[in-house]
Motif scaffolding. Structure first.
Motif, PDB file in Angstrom:
ATOM      1  N   MET A   1      20.288 -46.704  -8.541  1.00 51.56           N
ATOM      2  CA  MET A   1      19.097 -47.712  -8.327  1.00 51.56           C
ATOM      3  C   MET A   1      18.135 -47.820  -9.492  1.00 51.56           C
ATOM      4  SD  MET A   1      18.151 -46.910  -4.186  1.00 51.56           S
ATOM      5  CE  MET A   1      16.508 -47.887  -4.470  1.00 51.56           C
TER       6      MET A   1
ATOM      7  N   GLN B   1      23.211 -52.056  -7.717  1.00 55.08           N
ATOM      8  CA  GLN B   1      22.361 -52.003  -6.469  1.00 55.08           C
ATOM      9  C   GLN B   1      23.368 -51.660  -5.317  1.00 55.08           C
ATOM     10  OE1 GLN B   1      20.249 -50.437  -8.089  1.00 55.08           O
ATOM     11  NE2 GLN B   1      18.282 -51.589  -7.522  1.00 55.08           N
TER      12      GLN B   1
ATOM     13  N   GLY C   1      11.037 -52.349  -4.398  1.00 56.35           N
ATOM     14  CA  GLY C   1      12.007 -51.603  -5.003  1.00 56.35           C
ATOM     15  C   GLY C   1      11.408 -50.495  -5.875  1.00 56.35           C
TER      16      GLY C   1
ATOM     17  N   GLY D   1      19.918 -49.864 -11.982  1.00 58.81           N
ATOM     18  CA  GLY D   1      19.948 -51.442 -11.143  1.00 58.81           C
ATOM     19  C   GLY D   1      18.554 -52.133 -11.361  1.00 58.81           C
TER      20      GLY D   1
ATOM     21  N   HIS E   1      22.848 -56.532 -11.885  1.00 64.19           N
ATOM     22  CA  HIS E   1      22.022 -55.955 -10.902  1.00 64.19           C
ATOM     23  C   HIS E   1      22.598 -55.750  -9.490  1.00 64.19           C
ATOM     24  CE1 HIS E   1      18.008 -55.343  -9.025  1.00 64.19           C
ATOM     25  NE2 HIS E   1      18.137 -56.177  -8.613  1.00 64.19           N
TER      26      HIS E   1
END
Length: 279
Positions: free
Chosen positions: A134, A159, A227, A137, A155
């Motif tokens: 994560m 993810q 995020g 990403g 990306h």
């Protein structure tokens, strides 16, 4: 077992003996008697020999008893010896995980049987999914947009892979018998929060407005900040999980090095972005 404390019992000439040892190393000299970290209640230990079996009982004072127990059997006809009561090397051992709430014990395997504990599987999956993929990403989306459209597909791929690995970690986590461990509820709560945020991020792709839409900036704000929060919580929860499991230092140091490198890289890219904006 190095760094642990052990309660050892034996019987000789009809007399039982119980001692606590600190397992400071793998040789008898490094395991002194009457030392250790366990808070044993005085005069509450007994060892009884019956029909070639030895029964050991003791009372421990603790708020959070560790659920992982290791049993070891010493060599035959070789009891602790000398004035210091040095321990001989054990000839066999086994381990169990014990749930103090339900009273159920589960076999954790024998030494050298090649098993890979479920707790470690959970930890490595969570570390890789939530704590490594994560953050990587995130960097591809924030710092490599000049590589359009490669950054977007990279990306997405990173993810989604991290999300799938993280889901596997969560499933394993709920199957772990962790009764009696301190901070487990906090660890679970943070893990569920990370899972919820990651799920929102995945679903946000389905509601992603067009770049020309007036609501796109609000979507960007939501997507970016949720995020970031998920990543920060995930990193903290990985370290908390390593602490709860009392994992070997190699795992802690390795992940700490990754986080340090990631932080330095993010800081460097942010500085570069600032200079680029000034130009």
């Amino acid at each position: 077992m190095v760094g642990s404390s052990a309660v050892v019992g034996w019987a000789s000439n009809g007399k039982g003996m119980v001692k606590q040892y600190y397992l400071g190393g793998k040789s008898p000299d490094e395991c002194p008697a009457n030392k250790g970290l366990l808070k044993l209640i005085k005069n509450k230990a007994v060892v009884v020999s019956r029909s070639d079996r030895l029964y050991l009982a003791f009372q421990l004072s603790t708020d959070y008893p560790q659920p992982h127990l290791i049993y070891a059997v010493g060599p035959e006809d070789n009891l602790p010896y000398g004035r210091s009561l040095q321990l001989p090397v054990h000839r066999n051992m086994a381990s169990h995980s014990f749930n103090y709430t339900s009273g159920i014990a589960s076999n954790a395997g024998r030494a050298g049987d090649g098993t890979f504990p479920r707790e470690r599987q959970h930890g490595l999956l969570a570390m890789m999914g939530w704590g490594v993929l994560m953050p990587i990403g995130m960097m591809t989306a924030r710092y490599f947009r000049q590589l359009d459209p490669c950054w977007f597909y990279s990306h997405m791929a990173i993810q989604v892979t991290g999300f799938a690995v993280g889901i596997a970690a969560v499933v394993l986590g709920f199957r772990i018998n962790a009764g009696g461990l301190k901070n487990v509820d906090v660890h679970k709560s943070i893990g569920i929060a990370v899972l919820a945020m990651a799920s929102l991020q995945v679903m946000a792709i389905l509601a992603r407005p067009d770049k020309t839409s007036k609501v796109r900036r609000f979507w960007n704000w939501y997507h970016h900040n949720i995020g970031r929060a998920a990543i920060l919580l995930a990193i903290g929860n990985v370290f908390l999980g390593l602490s709860i499991a009392q994992e070997v230092s190699a795992y802690v140091v390795s992940y700490g090095v990754f986080v340090a490198v990631w932080v330095v890289a993010v800081a460097a890219f942010e500085v570069k972005r600032c200079y680029a904006d000034d130009d």
